[in-house]
Design a protein around this motif. Structure first.
Motif, short mmCIF file in Angstrom:
data_model
loop_
_atom_site.label_atom_id
_atom_site.label_comp_id
_atom_site.label_asym_id
_atom_site.label_seq_id
_atom_site.Cartn_x
_atom_site.Cartn_y
_atom_site.Cartn_z
N SER A 132 0.82 -1.22 0.00
CA SER A 132 0.00 0.00 0.00
C SER A 132 0.85 1.26 0.00
O SER A 132 0.46 2.28 -0.59
N GLU A 136 0.14 3.98 -3.01
CA GLU A 136 -0.23 5.38 -2.79
C GLU A 136 0.69 6.30 -3.56
O GLU A 136 0.26 7.36 -4.06
N GLU A 163 -5.07 -7.61 -1.00
CA GLU A 163 -5.56 -6.74 0.07
C GLU A 163 -4.98 -5.34 -0.05
O GLU A 163 -5.67 -4.35 0.17
N TYR A 164 -3.70 -5.26 -0.44
CA TYR A 164 -3.10 -3.95 -0.64
C TYR A 164 -3.85 -3.14 -1.69
O TYR A 164 -4.13 -1.95 -1.52
N LYS A 166 -6.96 -3.46 -2.73
CA LYS A 166 -8.29 -3.08 -2.26
C LYS A 166 -8.22 -1.92 -1.27
O LYS A 166 -9.01 -0.98 -1.34
N GLU A 167 -7.26 -1.99 -0.36
CA GLU A 167 -7.09 -0.93 0.64
C GLU A 167 -6.74 0.41 0.00
O GLU A 167 -7.07 1.46 0.55
N SER A 168 -6.10 0.36 -1.15
CA SER A 168 -5.60 1.58 -1.79
C SER A 168 -6.53 2.12 -2.87
O SER A 168 -6.15 3.02 -3.62
#
Length: 211
Positions: A132, A136, A163-164, A166-168
């Motif tokens: 992430s 970013e 997951e990275y 999706k989180e970003s």
């Protein structure tokens, strides 16, 4: 394995106009470097250049930037590019940690991350190019709706990278744990991929789009 220093590599790179050794000077000006407004695709860690050379040859209306840290690696990519006689590419010797210093907002349409270091230890995971922290940074120059294509042979990295993304704020549009048995038709193989798939290794792959 540690690469032996090749003192002739940097002079060979600097002698070719397709190699940009001062990329910070071109932040916000990459379309001018290519002399057109074609979309710019970026490969992070191009290795010996098979993927970059074939991609450029197959897509003449695309501009391509390939980055790798070691001169000893990048000089082989340059030679491969020249063998294919493609001009729609620039190669940059750079530590990817400094990537945000060379691209401006909306300059890149697609990013390729092929077989990056999986950094399996917990204390090192922030070094992953799909982490992430890096995603970013990429968002600072990737166009809205731009894509990241990611390939690996490391399942833990692949699972955690989902997951990275999706989180970003990325949508995963395509995902497979066995690329070569999937219905994905646009794959271009790297040297590493060619070697290890011949030995039966499965390749994991996803495409993610910035919302």
């Amino acid at each position: 394995m540690r690469l032996r220093k090749k003192w002739w590599a940097r002079p060979e790179l600097e002698a070719d106009p397709k190699v940009i050794v001062n990329p910070k000077e071109y932040k916000g000006k990459w379309s001018e470097v290519f002399g057109n407004n074609n979309p710019i695709y970026l490969e992070l860690g191009c290795g010996r250049g098979q993927f970059a050379a074939i991609n450029c040859k197959n897509n003449p209306n695309m501009n391509y930037i390939a980055i790798d840290l070691k001169d000893e690696v990048l000089v082989n990519a340059l030679r491969r590019v020249n063998e294919e006689e493609v001009e729609n590419i620039r190669l940059i010797p750079l530590n990817i940690t400094f990537i945000e210093e060379i691209f401006d907002k909306d300059e890149i349409s697609k990013i390729y991350i092929n077989f990056c270091n999986p950094w399996p230890k917990d204390r090192h995971k922030k070094r992953r190019l799909t982490h992430s922290r890096f995603l970013e940074i990429y968002k600072g120059f990737l166009k809205n709706g731009g894509q990241i294509w990611f390939k690996t042979d490391d399942k833990e990295l692949f699972d955690e990278s989902q997951e990275y993304f999706k989180e970003s704020g990325f949508d995963i549009e395509f995902l497979t744990y066995d690329l070569h048995k999937s219905d994905f038709k646009e794959n271009i193989m790297t040297e590493y991929e060619t070697k290890w798939t011949g030995m039966g290794m499965k390749i994991m792959f996803l495409t993610a789009r910035l919302k």
